[in-house]
Write a protein that holds these residues in place. Sequence first.
Motif, PDB file in Angstrom:
ATOM      1  N   ARG A 268       4.462  -1.167   4.744  1.00  0.00           N
ATOM      2  CA  ARG A 268       5.830  -0.483   4.020  1.00  0.00           C
ATOM      3  C   ARG A 268       6.044  -1.400   2.800  1.00  0.00           C
ATOM      4  NH1 ARG A 268       8.780  -0.070   1.180  1.00  0.00           N
ATOM      5  NH2 ARG A 268      11.039   0.555   1.227  1.00  0.00           N
ATOM      6  N   ASP A 269       6.042  -2.742   3.258  1.00  0.00           N
ATOM      7  CA  ASP A 269       6.855  -3.800   2.458  1.00  0.00           C
ATOM      8  C   ASP A 269       5.594  -4.844   2.013  1.00  0.00           C
ATOM      9  OD1 ASP A 269       8.256  -5.016   0.890  1.00  0.00           O
ATOM     10  OD2 ASP A 269       9.642  -5.886   2.669  1.00  0.00           O
ATOM     11  N   THR A 270       5.057  -4.824   0.893  1.00  0.00           N
ATOM     12  CA  THR A 270       4.249  -5.804   0.335  1.00  0.00           C
ATOM     13  C   THR A 270       4.620  -6.164  -1.096  1.00  0.00           C
ATOM     14  OG1 THR A 270       2.641  -4.347  -0.960  1.00  0.00           O
ATOM     15  CG2 THR A 270       2.263  -4.430   1.351  1.00  0.00           C
ATOM     16  N   ASP A 271       4.155  -7.273  -1.847  1.00  0.00           N
ATOM     17  CA  ASP A 271       4.432  -7.606  -3.107  1.00  0.00           C
ATOM     18  C   ASP A 271       4.225  -6.527  -4.036  1.00  0.00           C
ATOM     19  OD1 ASP A 271       4.598 -11.105  -3.003  1.00  0.00           O
ATOM     20  OD2 ASP A 271       3.708 -10.069  -1.393  1.00  0.00           O
ATOM     21  N   THR A 272       3.490  -5.593  -3.727  1.00  0.00           N
ATOM     22  CA  THR A 272       3.258  -4.668  -4.703  1.00  0.00           C
ATOM     23  C   THR A 272       3.972  -3.295  -4.390  1.00  0.00           C
ATOM     24  OG1 THR A 272       1.006  -5.375  -5.083  1.00  0.00           O
ATOM     25  CG2 THR A 272       1.387  -3.025  -5.515  1.00  0.00           C
ATOM     26  N   THR A 273       4.277  -2.860  -3.339  1.00  0.00           N
ATOM     27  CA  THR A 273       4.686  -1.921  -2.613  1.00  0.00           C
ATOM     28  C   THR A 273       6.515  -1.865  -3.351  1.00  0.00           C
ATOM     29  OG1 THR A 273       5.348  -2.524  -0.628  1.00  0.00           O
ATOM     30  CG2 THR A 273       3.453  -1.101  -0.804  1.00  0.00           C
ATOM     31  N   ARG A 274       6.848  -2.876  -3.317  1.00  0.00           N
ATOM     32  CA  ARG A 274       8.340  -3.031  -3.779  1.00  0.00           C
ATOM     33  C   ARG A 274       8.673  -2.268  -5.341  1.00  0.00           C
ATOM     34  NH1 ARG A 274       8.291  -9.444  -2.439  1.00  0.00           N
ATOM     35  NH2 ARG A 274       8.111  -9.347   0.061  1.00  0.00           N
TER      36      ARG A 274
ATOM     37  N   LEU B  47       6.069   6.037  -2.863  1.00  0.00           N
ATOM     38  CA  LEU B  47       5.217   5.222  -1.815  1.00  0.00           C
ATOM     39  C   LEU B  47       4.543   6.530  -0.929  1.00  0.00           C
ATOM     40  CD1 LEU B  47       7.195   2.373  -0.404  1.00  0.00           C
ATOM     41  CD2 LEU B  47       5.072   2.121  -1.640  1.00  0.00           C
ATOM     42  N   LEU B  48       3.282   6.341  -0.872  1.00  0.00           N
ATOM     43  CA  LEU B  48       2.311   7.708  -0.090  1.00  0.00           C
ATOM     44  C   LEU B  48       1.803   6.716   1.216  1.00  0.00           C
ATOM     45  CD1 LEU B  48       0.701   9.316  -3.144  1.00  0.00           C
ATOM     46  CD2 LEU B  48       2.895   9.738  -1.902  1.00  0.00           C
ATOM     47  N   PRO B  49       2.204   7.325   2.278  1.00  0.00           N
ATOM     48  CA  PRO B  49       1.564   6.672   3.656  1.00  0.00           C
ATOM     49  C   PRO B  49       0.167   6.938   4.002  1.00  0.00           C
ATOM     50  CG  PRO B  49       3.058   8.607   4.184  1.00  0.00           C
ATOM     51  CD  PRO B  49       3.138   8.261   2.623  1.00  0.00           C
ATOM     52  N   ALA B  50      -0.538   5.978   4.141  1.00  0.00           N
ATOM     53  CA  ALA B  50      -2.164   6.272   4.211  1.00  0.00           C
ATOM     54  C   ALA B  50      -2.318   5.782   5.475  1.00  0.00           C
ATOM     55  CB  ALA B  50      -2.913   5.582   3.271  1.00  0.00           C
TER      56      ALA B  50
ATOM     57  N   PRO C 155      -6.178 -21.998  -0.957  1.00  0.00           N
ATOM     58  CA  PRO C 155      -6.391 -20.584  -0.383  1.00  0.00           C
ATOM     59  C   PRO C 155      -5.568 -19.532  -1.045  1.00  0.00           C
ATOM     60  CG  PRO C 155      -5.779 -21.857   1.689  1.00  0.00           C
ATOM     61  CD  PRO C 155      -5.594 -22.682   0.275  1.00  0.00           C
ATOM     62  N   MET C 156      -6.148 -18.321  -1.121  1.00  0.00           N
ATOM     63  CA  MET C 156      -5.572 -17.341  -1.786  1.00  0.00           C
ATOM     64  C   MET C 156      -4.669 -16.358  -1.106  1.00  0.00           C
ATOM     65  SD  MET C 156      -7.534 -14.345  -0.591  1.00  0.00           S
ATOM     66  CE  MET C 156      -7.338 -13.008  -2.007  1.00  0.00           C
ATOM     67  N   HIS C 157      -4.486 -16.498   0.185  1.00  0.00           N
ATOM     68  CA  HIS C 157      -3.977 -15.307   1.062  1.00  0.00           C
ATOM     69  C   HIS C 157      -2.425 -15.202   1.122  1.00  0.00           C
ATOM     70  CE1 HIS C 157      -7.992 -15.356   2.864  1.00  0.00           C
ATOM     71  NE2 HIS C 157      -7.942 -16.466   2.985  1.00  0.00           N
ATOM     72  N   TRP C 158      -1.876 -16.531   0.715  1.00  0.00           N
ATOM     73  CA  TRP C 158      -0.292 -16.103   1.059  1.00  0.00           C
ATOM     74  C   TRP C 158       0.382 -15.494  -0.048  1.00  0.00           C
ATOM     75  CZ3 TRP C 158      -3.321 -19.638   3.531  1.00  0.00           C
ATOM     76  CH2 TRP C 158      -2.962 -19.811   4.907  1.00  0.00           C
ATOM     77  N   ASN C 159       1.598 -14.737   0.415  1.00  0.00           N
ATOM     78  CA  ASN C 159       2.249 -13.973  -0.444  1.00  0.00           C
ATOM     79  C   ASN C 159       3.467 -14.079   0.079  1.00  0.00           C
ATOM     80  OD1 ASN C 159       2.835 -11.403   1.452  1.00  0.00           O
ATOM     81  ND2 ASN C 159       0.605 -11.948   1.642  1.00  0.00           N
ATOM     82  N   GLU C 160       4.483 -13.117  -0.828  1.00  0.00           N
ATOM     83  CA  GLU C 160       5.886 -13.362  -0.509  1.00  0.00           C
ATOM     84  C   GLU C 160       6.527 -12.892   0.523  1.00  0.00           C
ATOM     85  OE1 GLU C 160       7.889 -11.896  -4.221  1.00  0.00           O
ATOM     86  OE2 GLU C 160       7.424 -13.872  -5.231  1.00  0.00           O
ATOM     87  N   GLU C 161       5.683 -12.185   1.528  1.00  0.00           N
ATOM     88  CA  GLU C 161       5.955 -11.822   3.015  1.00  0.00           C
ATOM     89  C   GLU C 161       5.817 -12.924   3.766  1.00  0.00           C
ATOM     90  OE1 GLU C 161       6.902  -8.552   4.432  1.00  0.00           O
ATOM     91  OE2 GLU C 161       7.655  -8.708   2.418  1.00  0.00           O
ATOM     92  N   PHE C 162       4.987 -13.954   3.371  1.00  0.00           N
ATOM     93  CA  PHE C 162       4.791 -15.136   4.284  1.00  0.00           C
ATOM     94  C   PHE C 162       5.107 -16.320   4.053  1.00  0.00           C
ATOM     95  CE2 PHE C 162       1.727 -11.602   5.731  1.00  0.00           C
ATOM     96  CZ  PHE C 162       2.009 -11.587   6.971  1.00  0.00           C
ATOM     97  N   ALA C 163       5.372 -16.338   2.519  1.00  0.00           N
ATOM     98  CA  ALA C 163       5.657 -17.759   2.008  1.00  0.00           C
ATOM     99  C   ALA C 163       6.477 -17.741   0.693  1.00  0.00           C
ATOM    100  CB  ALA C 163       4.278 -18.813   1.628  1.00  0.00           C
TER     101      ALA C 163
END
Length: 887
Positions: free
Chosen positions: A423-429, A434-437, A656-664
């Motif tokens: 539901r909530d990612t840096d891109t879905t915002r 939004l289409l649920p897959a 590392p490339m993993h962290w995003n605004e959901e986690f950091a």
Amino acid sequence: MSVKTTCPYCGVGCGVVASKDADGSVRVEGDGQHPANFGRLCSKGSALAETIGLEGRLLEPMIGGTPVHWDDALDRVASGFSRIIREHGPDAVAFYVSGQLLTEDYYVINKLAKGFVGTANIDTNSRLCMASSVAGHKRAFGSDTVPGCYEDLEQADLLVLVGSNAAWCHPILHQRMLAAKEKNPACRIVVIDPRRTATCEGADLHLPLRSGSDSVLFNGLFAFLAGSNAVDRDFVGSSTTGVVDALKQVAGQTVAQTAATCGLTEGAVGLFFDWFTRTERVVTLYSQGVNQSSSGADKVNAIINCHLLTGRIGRPGMGPFSLTGQPNAMGGREVGGLANQLAAHMELENPAHRDLVQRFWRAPVMADKGGLKAVDMFDAIADKRIKAVWIISTNPVVSLPDADRVRAALDACELVVVSDCVRDTDTTRHAHVLLPALAWGEKDGTVTNSERRISRQRPFLAAPGEARADWRIICDVAHRMGYSGFDYADVADVFREHAALSGYENNGQRDFDISALSTLDGRAYDALAPVQWPVTPDHPAGTARMFESRTFFTPNGKARFVPVMPRPAGNATSRDYPLVLNTGRVRDQWHTMTRTGKTARLMSHIFEPYAEFHPEDARVAGVQNEGLTRLTSPWGEMIARVVVSAEQRRGCVFVPMHWNEEFAGAGRVNALVNPVVDPVSGQPESKHTPVKADPYAPKWHAFILSRSPIRRPDTGYWVHGKAGDCWRLELCGDARPESWRDWARAQLGLEQVEIEWVAYRDPAAGRFRYAAVRDGRLEGCVFIAPDHTLPSRSWLTGLFAEQQLSANARMSLLAGRPFGAGEDTGPIVCSCFSVGRHQITAEIGKGADSVEAIGRRLKAGTNCGGCRPEISKLVGARAQSRQAIAS
């Protein structure tokens, strides 16, 4: 109920068995019969059952943040795209997709874009992963063909890993290599990487070359081979072209010159060249350290040139081998997932291929020129040349370079559609629709791994909420746009068409051919066993190794040498930006953490984004180990925890490339990354961005552990995630509250709750500790200090498992260290069995003198093996310490 399916992580393509018990719980184990992994799983695969919960799932279509019916959402997408195409032409729309899609999903979206909308503006996050490899293959072989198979790794006498930290990024393959080396005393492993990574622990030689100098090294090897008796003159004369021009490019290049340019010792380079020259069975494995470069295609061809010159291709135990990063990066290539491709490995700019595909699809139009590749696509969105984009199963606001520009581009776009399971990612915002897959565990289809092996992904969970299969969503939109040709009865129907196209008017002219699978009925498709393409009537059981006949897919059937002139990487460092930023992966996380971030077990190994410095670079920058640093480039900035390590090359910093605004907060490294791309492949330069580092010294540092989810700050540096039986938040700041006690209560959300507080206060030192206890159980704790020297988190998280806090536990909370209450296991080393560093060093101190001995005592390293290099380092460090004392 047990279902055989495929792991959704890296390109190894491991088989898994998912078992669902009567109570609904799910167990995931390795499939002992799958030829990619023979039952073994890495730490991420072993934790898959912990990632399938519905927390955070997108379960209903949404427009503007409001839930709507599917018909409304699909109509909005179809009408929006149709209107923009009608008013501005087909190239005003774009599709950005993912190696996380199944092949059938990938096939349908490419068919819609290129054959019905009529645009090649469809690209994939695989552009960030293996586009340089595709370009190198096509230039050398005339086709995007991976020549070898995993068995070659076990038959080789020399394994050369270039820009590949396989121990962390492809751990099951790495364990296969180490097992083969143990059985074959003649086998050697060489690692070529600026950093000394975990993969080096099992290597015989590490070449820490200067960042971006791979082409120089392999050009030097090419020149060295030309003067040796390793040249296969029969093969070169009868099966290749272009060797004279390629050799002119490296004429006169010596071992000494190569070593000097690469920043290596002449002895180390000479030893590598000698091993390569004298060893017949050589496999060169390369990954993102080669591909993610502004000269990545040239690096690939420099490697391939060495194998062509020695004829070490198409035979057991030898050849160049691209290790792909995503589970279906290969499947995306098969269906034309890149903006410059057509389906079935055909070429978009080849009129005969376009005509063939258009006739097969009965398509009304056909894109006739290459579309915009990933970085250029989002530039075009920013410039409003592209007015609508459909993003499927990927998170470009985190993963693309110059990520802040990507975010701004989506904010400015007229229509942004995102299909995702989260539901909530840096891109879905930034999505209008939004289409649920479906997610892994619910999806049905196929994927193809790094050795061309097609495997089934089978569902073992029911579709939750209103989520639908990606291929079905795409077909529903196509119908609403007025297109025929999308009336598939089921996913097997899509696969049959894909397989039929691969053999259509092929006659052996194209490498990708799975036409023998085009007549599978539903039952046979469901039961499809893992098989390597080509799968043809002549080879119904598949094909393990390509080019055994020494013919290639060029017009004259000969492989092509490619002259390689090394070019400097990206932008050069300068006085203002003196360090080279190198980004990559860590062992237990995957892409932007939307799946792996769900499990405390995987968060426990490395919790925060970090920046790894050589000690001298750390000294010059004024940053301290375990402190914080602000990294800045001409494109953006981030904040990360400092790791000082002599295993980092001087002048480089790894993040590392993993962290995003959901986690950091402030943890997105791709906001800094140089958006320059390879002119041939379009792949971005993710390994060479000029940056500067400064100390980041806030007035206070804190961490919070809570039984309940913690409210995250809006700004500043913070990192959030699960930790054992609680949630963890690391944070810092400059503004001090009037009352730390009131602040702590507010952070834990306990302002209105009757609670027992255990408190330690030292205002003069700026240190405060608060613990909230209810009914004898620990509800949360807050530790505050003026600097980063805070107590270990590992023993504190263990206290949340206790039903009643003991007197010792309460005293420990006040003292800030274990006091006969819980064990400080230290940072997690083995995620599979939650074994910490302190536990391992304690056993080493008691006489455990090998990785195997640690495994017998603690089980660490006995499952996936991904932690074995780290354990080996700890054992080795203790042995060196004893040796130093003895001397």
